[in-house]
Design a protein around this motif. Structure first.
Motif, PDB file in Angstrom:
ATOM      1  N   LEU A 167       2.880  10.737  -6.764  1.00 36.41           N
ATOM      2  CA  LEU A 167       1.409  11.368  -6.884  1.00 36.41           C
ATOM      3  C   LEU A 167       0.088  10.388  -7.192  1.00 36.41           C
ATOM      4  O   LEU A 167      -0.249  10.427  -6.568  1.00 36.41           O
ATOM      5  CB  LEU A 167       1.869  13.208  -7.757  1.00 36.41           C
ATOM      6  N   LEU A 168       0.485  10.113  -8.530  1.00 41.58           N
ATOM      7  CA  LEU A 168      -0.256   8.783  -8.964  1.00 41.58           C
ATOM      8  C   LEU A 168      -0.822   7.840  -7.867  1.00 41.58           C
ATOM      9  O   LEU A 168      -1.950   7.558  -7.383  1.00 41.58           O
ATOM     10  CB  LEU A 168       0.313   7.848 -10.137  1.00 41.58           C
ATOM     11  N   ARG A 169       0.715   6.928  -7.336  1.00 39.78           N
ATOM     12  CA  ARG A 169       0.715   6.697  -6.180  1.00 39.78           C
ATOM     13  C   ARG A 169      -0.131   6.859  -4.873  1.00 39.78           C
ATOM     14  O   ARG A 169      -1.548   6.727  -4.282  1.00 39.78           O
ATOM     15  CB  ARG A 169       2.151   6.012  -5.639  1.00 39.78           C
ATOM     16  N   ALA A 170       0.635   8.386  -4.440  1.00 42.06           N
ATOM     17  CA  ALA A 170      -0.458   8.693  -3.310  1.00 42.06           C
ATOM     18  C   ALA A 170      -1.918   8.977  -3.273  1.00 42.06           C
ATOM     19  O   ALA A 170      -2.666   8.267  -2.745  1.00 42.06           O
ATOM     20  CB  ALA A 170       0.534  10.369  -3.254  1.00 42.06           C
ATOM     21  N   LEU A 171      -2.231   9.719  -5.042  1.00 44.06           N
ATOM     22  CA  LEU A 171      -3.803   9.045  -5.470  1.00 44.06           C
ATOM     23  C   LEU A 171      -4.365   8.320  -4.972  1.00 44.06           C
ATOM     24  O   LEU A 171      -5.727   8.134  -4.699  1.00 44.06           O
ATOM     25  CB  LEU A 171      -3.772   9.498  -6.404  1.00 44.06           C
ATOM     26  N   GLN A 172      -3.440   6.749  -5.658  1.00 41.59           N
ATOM     27  CA  GLN A 172      -4.634   5.380  -5.820  1.00 41.59           C
ATOM     28  C   GLN A 172      -4.459   5.050  -4.335  1.00 41.59           C
ATOM     29  O   GLN A 172      -5.806   4.928  -4.247  1.00 41.59           O
ATOM     30  CB  GLN A 172      -3.745   5.045  -6.884  1.00 41.59           C
ATOM     31  N   GLU A 173      -3.426   4.886  -3.841  1.00 41.96           N
ATOM     32  CA  GLU A 173      -3.389   3.891  -2.058  1.00 41.96           C
ATOM     33  C   GLU A 173      -3.859   5.230  -0.848  1.00 41.96           C
ATOM     34  O   GLU A 173      -4.244   4.883   0.440  1.00 41.96           O
ATOM     35  CB  GLU A 173      -2.146   3.870  -2.135  1.00 41.96           C
ATOM     36  N   ARG A 174      -4.241   6.538  -1.915  1.00 42.26           N
ATOM     37  CA  ARG A 174      -4.535   6.915  -0.220  1.00 42.26           C
ATOM     38  C   ARG A 174      -3.589   7.504   1.155  1.00 42.26           C
ATOM     39  O   ARG A 174      -3.814   7.857   1.880  1.00 42.26           O
ATOM     40  CB  ARG A 174      -6.601   7.068   0.143  1.00 42.26           C
ATOM     41  N   LYS A 175      -2.238   7.116   0.955  1.00 39.10           N
ATOM     42  CA  LYS A 175      -1.452   7.074   1.706  1.00 39.10           C
ATOM     43  C   LYS A 175      -0.254   7.345   1.355  1.00 39.10           C
ATOM     44  O   LYS A 175       0.239   7.827   0.024  1.00 39.10           O
ATOM     45  CB  LYS A 175      -1.361   5.716   2.053  1.00 39.10           C
ATOM     46  N   VAL A 176       0.493   8.602   2.104  1.00 41.90           N
ATOM     47  CA  VAL A 176       1.999   9.293   1.799  1.00 41.90           C
ATOM     48  C   VAL A 176       2.235   8.689   2.990  1.00 41.90           C
ATOM     49  O   VAL A 176       1.724   8.531   4.203  1.00 41.90           O
ATOM     50  CB  VAL A 176       1.421  10.481   1.596  1.00 41.90           C
ATOM     51  N   ARG A 177       3.949   8.900   2.752  1.00 37.08           N
ATOM     52  CA  ARG A 177       5.004   8.612   3.917  1.00 37.08           C
ATOM     53  C   ARG A 177       5.649   9.896   4.000  1.00 37.08           C
ATOM     54  O   ARG A 177       6.198  10.525   3.604  1.00 37.08           O
ATOM     55  CB  ARG A 177       5.745   7.822   3.538  1.00 37.08           C
ATOM     56  N   PRO A 178       5.718  10.994   5.048  1.00 36.80           N
ATOM     57  CA  PRO A 178       5.758  11.672   5.533  1.00 36.80           C
ATOM     58  C   PRO A 178       7.417  11.774   5.692  1.00 36.80           C
ATOM     59  O   PRO A 178       8.557  11.206   5.990  1.00 36.80           O
ATOM     60  CB  PRO A 178       5.806  12.211   6.961  1.00 36.80           C
ATOM     61  N   LEU A 179       7.962  12.325   5.138  1.00 33.09           N
ATOM     62  CA  LEU A 179       9.395  12.816   5.597  1.00 33.09           C
ATOM     63  C   LEU A 179       9.724  12.677   6.850  1.00 33.09           C
ATOM     64  O   LEU A 179       9.782  12.982   7.800  1.00 33.09           O
ATOM     65  CB  LEU A 179      10.071  14.247   5.056  1.00 33.09           C
ATOM     66  N   GLY A 180      11.021  11.559   7.051  1.00 30.34           N
ATOM     67  CA  GLY A 180      11.664  11.185   8.452  1.00 30.34           C
ATOM     68  C   GLY A 180      11.482  10.496   8.819  1.00 30.34           C
ATOM     69  O   GLY A 180      10.908  10.471  10.039  1.00 30.34           O
ATOM     70  N   HIS A 181       9.102  10.038   8.181  1.00 26.97           N
ATOM     71  CA  HIS A 181       8.892   8.301   8.915  1.00 26.97           C
ATOM     72  C   HIS A 181       9.202   6.966   7.957  1.00 26.97           C
ATOM     73  O   HIS A 181       9.474   7.280   6.792  1.00 26.97           O
ATOM     74  CB  HIS A 181       7.214   8.881   8.882  1.00 26.97           C
ATOM     75  N   SER A 182       8.997   5.973   9.377  1.00 23.02           N
ATOM     76  CA  SER A 182       9.116   5.085   8.439  1.00 23.02           C
ATOM     77  C   SER A 182       8.071   4.335   8.109  1.00 23.02           C
ATOM     78  O   SER A 182       8.150   3.127   7.204  1.00 23.02           O
ATOM     79  CB  SER A 182       9.848   4.036   9.505  1.00 23.02           C
TER      80      SER A 182
ATOM     81  N   MET B  39       5.487  19.416 -14.153  1.00 18.79           N
ATOM     82  CA  MET B  39       5.241  18.484 -13.101  1.00 18.79           C
ATOM     83  C   MET B  39       6.733  17.456 -13.978  1.00 18.79           C
ATOM     84  O   MET B  39       6.219  17.567 -14.173  1.00 18.79           O
ATOM     85  CB  MET B  39       4.440  17.950 -12.738  1.00 18.79           C
ATOM     86  N   PRO B  40       7.559  17.265 -12.849  1.00 19.38           N
ATOM     87  CA  PRO B  40       8.578  16.450 -13.728  1.00 19.38           C
ATOM     88  C   PRO B  40       8.110  15.323 -13.500  1.00 19.38           C
ATOM     89  O   PRO B  40       7.489  15.058 -12.317  1.00 19.38           O
ATOM     90  CB  PRO B  40       9.656  16.474 -12.146  1.00 19.38           C
ATOM     91  N   LEU B  41       8.929  14.623 -14.453  1.00 22.42           N
ATOM     92  CA  LEU B  41       8.265  13.148 -14.944  1.00 22.42           C
ATOM     93  C   LEU B  41       8.446  11.504 -13.620  1.00 22.42           C
ATOM     94  O   LEU B  41       8.554  11.482 -13.223  1.00 22.42           O
ATOM     95  CB  LEU B  41       8.760  12.560 -16.240  1.00 22.42           C
ATOM     96  N   GLU B  42       9.752  12.594 -12.688  1.00 20.40           N
ATOM     97  CA  GLU B  42      10.081  11.471 -12.432  1.00 20.40           C
ATOM     98  C   GLU B  42       9.182  11.542 -11.190  1.00 20.40           C
ATOM     99  O   GLU B  42       8.993  10.809 -10.102  1.00 20.40           O
ATOM    100  CB  GLU B  42      11.538  11.307 -11.262  1.00 20.40           C
ATOM    101  N   LEU B  43       8.256  13.041 -10.950  1.00 17.21           N
ATOM    102  CA  LEU B  43       7.943  12.722  -9.632  1.00 17.21           C
ATOM    103  C   LEU B  43       6.232  12.166  -9.397  1.00 17.21           C
ATOM    104  O   LEU B  43       5.212  11.942  -8.662  1.00 17.21           O
ATOM    105  CB  LEU B  43       7.404  14.807  -9.037  1.00 17.21           C
ATOM    106  N   GLN B  44       5.856  12.643 -10.765  1.00 19.40           N
ATOM    107  CA  GLN B  44       4.564  11.878 -11.228  1.00 19.40           C
ATOM    108  C   GLN B  44       3.772  10.068 -10.697  1.00 19.40           C
ATOM    109  O   GLN B  44       2.955  10.543  -9.837  1.00 19.40           O
ATOM    110  CB  GLN B  44       4.051  12.251 -12.888  1.00 19.40           C
ATOM    111  N   PRO B  45       4.829   9.419 -10.692  1.00 21.03           N
ATOM    112  CA  PRO B  45       4.506   8.022 -10.355  1.00 21.03           C
ATOM    113  C   PRO B  45       4.109   8.155  -8.696  1.00 21.03           C
ATOM    114  O   PRO B  45       2.958   7.682  -8.552  1.00 21.03           O
ATOM    115  CB  PRO B  45       5.646   7.167 -10.913  1.00 21.03           C
TER     116      PRO B  45
END
Length: 166
Positions: free
Chosen positions: A9-24, A1-7
Motif C-alpha cells: 500500500l505504501l509503495r502504491a501511494l508513493q509511486e501512484r501506480k498499481v499492477r492489476p491482477l493478471g497484468h504485466s 491491516m496485515p503487516l505484509e500488505l502495508q509495504p
C-alpha cells in the motif's frame, strides 16, 4: 491491516501506480485516501503492528470524531434522523416523548451511531402509528437503554427534554 500488505500500500501511494491482477505492467492512478480506524495508530506503530512510514504517509489530516456518548444532545438529533428514516409515510412516527429522550441521553451507546440506528429502528417497529416513541416502548424493547435512564445522574436541560423530539 496485515503487516505484509502495508509495504504494498505504501509503495502504491508513493509511486501512484498499481499492477492489476493478471497484468504485466503497472497502471498509474490518482486517488486520495480517507481512512478510519478505532485503534490508536500511534500505539500500533510503537507496538510494531503498523509501519511508521505508512502512518506518516496517511496521517496528512486527522479528524477526530468523538464517540456518541461524548456528543451530548447530538444523540437526539441522530435519533430524530434515524426515526424519520425508519418510519414511512404510511406509518409515521411523531418523535420521542421527554422520558424516551431522557433515556436515550442517559445511555452510553457503546455501539455508537450503529447501535442508536438499530435501537431506533426497533422502536419505530413497535411504536403506535402517529404517536411518539415513549419510555414504555423503550422499557419493553430496549431494557438496557431504559435501565440506563433509571440509574443515570445525567443532567440535561429540562426544556430540551420537555420538548422531546418531534
Amino acid at each position: 491491516m496485515p503487516l505484509e500488505l502495508q509495504p504494498k500500500l505504501l509503495r502504491a501511494l508513493q509511486e501512484r501506480k498499481v499492477r492489476p491482477l493478471g497484468h504485466s505492467r503497472e497502471v498509474p492512478f490518482d486517488a486520495r485516501v480517507i481512512a478510519a480506524t478505532s485503534k490508536s495508530l500511534e500505539r500500533e506503530v510503537m507496538a510494531k503492528r503498523f509501519r511508521e512510514d505508512l502512518y506518516f504517509r496517511l496521517n496528512v489530516l486527522q479528524v477526530r470524531v468523538p464517540p456518541l456518548r461524548e456528543r451530548g444532545l447530538d444523540v437526539l438529533l441522530f435519533a430524530q434522523h434515524c426515526i424519520h428514516r425508519a418510519s414511512s409515510s404510511s406509518r409515521p412516527i411523531v418523535g420521542l416523548t421527554p422520558g424516551a429522550a431522557r433515556a436515550l441521553l442517559a445511555h452510553s451507546w457503546p455501539g455508537n451511531v450503529r447501535e442508536l440506528s438499530a435501537v431506533t429502528s426497533a422502536l419505530v417497529l413497535h411504536a403506535e402509528d402517529g404517536e411518539p416513541i415513549t419510555e414504555d416502548t423503550l422499557q419493553d424493547d430496549v431494557p438496557e437503554v431504559h435501565e440506563a435512564a433509571r440509574s443515570s445522574d445525567t443532567s440535561v436541560d429540562p426544556e430540551v427534554v420537555a420538548e422531546g423530539i418531534n
